[in-house]
Design a protein around this motif. Structure first.
Motif, PDB file in Angstrom:
ATOM      1  N   LEU A   8       0.818  -1.136   0.009  1.00  0.00           N
ATOM      2  CA  LEU A   8      -0.035   0.244   0.127  1.00  0.00           C
ATOM      3  C   LEU A   8       0.911   1.298  -0.022  1.00  0.00           C
ATOM      4  O   LEU A   8       2.070   1.141   0.434  1.00  0.00           O
ATOM      5  CB  LEU A   8      -0.798  -0.106   1.082  1.00  0.00           C
ATOM      6  N   PRO A   9       0.217   2.354  -0.299  1.00  0.00           N
ATOM      7  CA  PRO A   9       1.213   3.552  -0.381  1.00  0.00           C
ATOM      8  C   PRO A   9       1.562   4.081   0.879  1.00  0.00           C
ATOM      9  O   PRO A   9       0.635   3.777   1.852  1.00  0.00           O
ATOM     10  CB  PRO A   9       0.353   4.707  -1.164  1.00  0.00           C
ATOM     11  N   VAL A  10       2.630   4.433   1.126  1.00  0.00           N
ATOM     12  CA  VAL A  10       3.257   4.853   2.485  1.00  0.00           C
ATOM     13  C   VAL A  10       2.898   6.230   2.581  1.00  0.00           C
ATOM     14  O   VAL A  10       2.958   7.213   1.833  1.00  0.00           O
ATOM     15  CB  VAL A  10       4.905   4.883   2.428  1.00  0.00           C
ATOM     16  N   GLN A  11       2.239   6.546   3.761  1.00  0.00           N
ATOM     17  CA  GLN A  11       1.612   7.819   4.032  1.00  0.00           C
ATOM     18  C   GLN A  11       2.597   8.796   4.828  1.00  0.00           C
ATOM     19  O   GLN A  11       2.152   9.769   5.383  1.00  0.00           O
ATOM     20  CB  GLN A  11       0.141   7.738   4.666  1.00  0.00           C
ATOM     21  N   SER A  54      -9.588   4.828   2.695  1.00  0.00           N
ATOM     22  CA  SER A  54      -9.992   4.078   1.484  1.00  0.00           C
ATOM     23  C   SER A  54     -11.028   2.944   1.648  1.00  0.00           C
ATOM     24  O   SER A  54     -11.205   2.277   2.766  1.00  0.00           O
ATOM     25  CB  SER A  54      -8.750   3.228   1.345  1.00  0.00           C
ATOM     26  N   SER A  55     -11.998   3.038   0.711  1.00  0.00           N
ATOM     27  CA  SER A  55     -13.132   2.095   0.742  1.00  0.00           C
ATOM     28  C   SER A  55     -13.047   1.055  -0.009  1.00  0.00           C
ATOM     29  O   SER A  55     -13.963   0.136  -0.318  1.00  0.00           O
ATOM     30  CB  SER A  55     -14.421   2.752   0.491  1.00  0.00           C
ATOM     31  N   ASP A  56     -11.791   0.703  -0.588  1.00  0.00           N
ATOM     32  CA  ASP A  56     -11.663  -0.376  -1.815  1.00  0.00           C
ATOM     33  C   ASP A  56     -10.326  -1.025  -1.420  1.00  0.00           C
ATOM     34  O   ASP A  56      -9.532  -1.452  -2.248  1.00  0.00           O
ATOM     35  CB  ASP A  56     -11.633   0.057  -3.141  1.00  0.00           C
ATOM     36  N   PHE A  57     -10.265  -1.121  -0.153  1.00  0.00           N
ATOM     37  CA  PHE A  57      -8.863  -2.027   0.500  1.00  0.00           C
ATOM     38  C   PHE A  57      -7.560  -1.415  -0.106  1.00  0.00           C
ATOM     39  O   PHE A  57      -6.777  -2.196  -0.500  1.00  0.00           O
ATOM     40  CB  PHE A  57      -9.137  -3.575   0.144  1.00  0.00           C
ATOM     41  N   GLY A  58      -7.536  -0.318  -0.142  1.00  0.00           N
ATOM     42  CA  GLY A  58      -6.238   0.450  -0.340  1.00  0.00           C
ATOM     43  C   GLY A  58      -5.938   0.600  -1.780  1.00  0.00           C
ATOM     44  O   GLY A  58      -4.782   1.102  -2.077  1.00  0.00           O
ATOM     45  N   LEU A  59      -6.756   0.466  -2.595  1.00  0.00           N
ATOM     46  CA  LEU A  59      -6.530   0.875  -4.112  1.00  0.00           C
ATOM     47  C   LEU A  59      -6.280   2.154  -4.314  1.00  0.00           C
ATOM     48  O   LEU A  59      -5.753   2.712  -5.085  1.00  0.00           O
ATOM     49  CB  LEU A  59      -7.421  -0.027  -5.012  1.00  0.00           C
ATOM     50  N   THR A  60      -7.480   2.883  -3.744  1.00  0.00           N
ATOM     51  CA  THR A  60      -7.528   4.394  -4.105  1.00  0.00           C
ATOM     52  C   THR A  60      -7.684   4.890  -2.543  1.00  0.00           C
ATOM     53  O   THR A  60      -8.190   4.246  -1.438  1.00  0.00           O
ATOM     54  CB  THR A  60      -8.584   4.766  -4.842  1.00  0.00           C
ATOM     55  N   ALA A  63     -16.565  -0.372   9.566  1.00  0.00           N
ATOM     56  CA  ALA A  63     -17.708  -0.280   8.389  1.00  0.00           C
ATOM     57  C   ALA A  63     -17.089  -0.117   7.034  1.00  0.00           C
ATOM     58  O   ALA A  63     -17.544   0.573   6.246  1.00  0.00           O
ATOM     59  CB  ALA A  63     -18.715   0.980   8.973  1.00  0.00           C
ATOM     60  N   GLY A  64     -16.120  -1.103   6.675  1.00  0.00           N
ATOM     61  CA  GLY A  64     -15.695  -1.189   5.195  1.00  0.00           C
ATOM     62  C   GLY A  64     -14.550  -0.182   4.820  1.00  0.00           C
ATOM     63  O   GLY A  64     -14.448   0.223   3.630  1.00  0.00           O
ATOM     64  N   ILE A  65     -14.269   0.811   5.617  1.00  0.00           N
ATOM     65  CA  ILE A  65     -13.349   1.692   5.402  1.00  0.00           C
ATOM     66  C   ILE A  65     -12.030   1.612   6.273  1.00  0.00           C
ATOM     67  O   ILE A  65     -11.864   1.442   7.367  1.00  0.00           O
ATOM     68  CB  ILE A  65     -13.997   3.254   5.938  1.00  0.00           C
ATOM     69  N   ILE A  66     -10.895   1.746   5.370  1.00  0.00           N
ATOM     70  CA  ILE A  66      -9.574   1.721   6.244  1.00  0.00           C
ATOM     71  C   ILE A  66      -9.150   3.378   6.471  1.00  0.00           C
ATOM     72  O   ILE A  66      -9.173   4.048   5.624  1.00  0.00           O
ATOM     73  CB  ILE A  66      -8.362   1.137   5.417  1.00  0.00           C
ATOM     74  N   TYR A  67      -8.662   3.564   7.740  1.00  0.00           N
ATOM     75  CA  TYR A  67      -8.187   4.837   7.969  1.00  0.00           C
ATOM     76  C   TYR A  67      -6.795   4.791   8.263  1.00  0.00           C
ATOM     77  O   TYR A  67      -6.462   3.768   9.084  1.00  0.00           O
ATOM     78  CB  TYR A  67      -8.941   5.197   9.389  1.00  0.00           C
TER      79      TYR A  67
END
Length: 264
Positions: free
Chosen positions: A156-159, A189-195, A169-173
């Motif tokens: 995943l992108p390093v932040q 991200s709501s698509d498992f880290g794609l966007t 609830a379906g969201i990665i924070y």
């Protein structure tokens, strides 16, 4: 009912040995306007590392010099050894938990009695939608996500600030941003880290844990510790956003030597 909120105040840091008389404070409140109460004074010894805690399935877990767990909101505690110095901990069930340590990332499937190495060190870790779906936040390497218990990982992108990642609830924070240049943003991200989407507001970077309200995924609490890395105003705080990080308000502000520690 949303049980919120558990706050662990460590009062400790390696550069502040004079804080040793104040060991550990655990407080709980039911709702943002609830009353705080001290339920576990002096539970743990002074730690020179970042402790961690979580709450799930009616159980409070605290990672410090050992793993402490309570099934009665802090009245009684069970102690178990830990394999590493803790940076973050999360349990998705009474049996399955993940520990971000200084040396490795670990997983347990028997309630913390035994631990196995899952991945290299991570600053924070969180379960997604099951015990085999895990996301890691790392400070010095690519963040990772696995959907098969660690057999395969996707980067995943390093932040830039790998000290906080949660799933609700379906969201990665994930907490991210150029910490030494200013503040920290929340990336979601709501698509498992794609966007990813960056929040519009930022908070002080010396903040190492946050919690997402179990009833409202836009309501997020951040535990801030001033003067640990770089002092700004000599106050430690709890920040709150009700719009997923676009704006922030200060709920609690206490002068040193108070450190807000971990929050869950």
């Amino acid at each position: 009912m949303c049980l919120f909120q558990i706050l662990a105040s460590r009062f400790v840091r390696v550069n502040f040995p004079w804080l040793m008389p104040f060991v550990f404070l655990l407080a709980m409140a039911d709702g943002a306007d609830g009353q705080w109460r001290n339920v576990a004074p002096n539970l743990t010894p002074v730690s020179r590392y970042y402790g961690a805690m979580c709450f799930n399935n009616g159980i409070v877990w605290i990672a410090n010099d050992a793993l402490y767990l309570s099934t009665d909101t802090g009245i009684t505690w069970t102690k178990k050894p830990l394999p590493d110095k803790p940076l973050d901990i999360e349990f998705c069930s009474p049996a399955v938990g993940i520990l971000s340590g200084l040396d490795d990332t670990w997983i347990t499937r028997d309630g913390g009695t035994n631990w196995q190495v899952l991945a290299p060190p991570s600053g924070s870790s969180s379960f997604l939608n099951g015990p085999d779906s895990i996301v890691l936040a790392c400070k010095v390497s690519s963040n990772g996500i696995t959907l098969d218990g660690g057999s395969h990982w996707r980067s995943l992108p390093v932040q830039q600030f790998g000290a906080g990642v949660k799933y609700k609830a379906g969201i990665i924070y994930e907490a991210g941003g150029n910490t030494y240049a200013g503040g920290v943003f929340l990336y979601t991200s709501s698509d498992f880290g794609l966007t990813w989407h960056q929040s519009g507001g930022e908070y002080d970077f010396d903040s190492y844990t946050f919690a997402v309200d179990s009833c409202d995924p836009d309501r997020i609490y951040v535990s801030h510790e001033d003067a640990v890395v770089q002092a700004t105003d000599k106050f430690s705080k709890i920040f709150l956003t009700t719009n997923r990080g676009n704006t922030w308000q200060t709920m609690v502000s206490q002068p040193e030597p108070f450190f807000s520690g971990s929050i869950a």
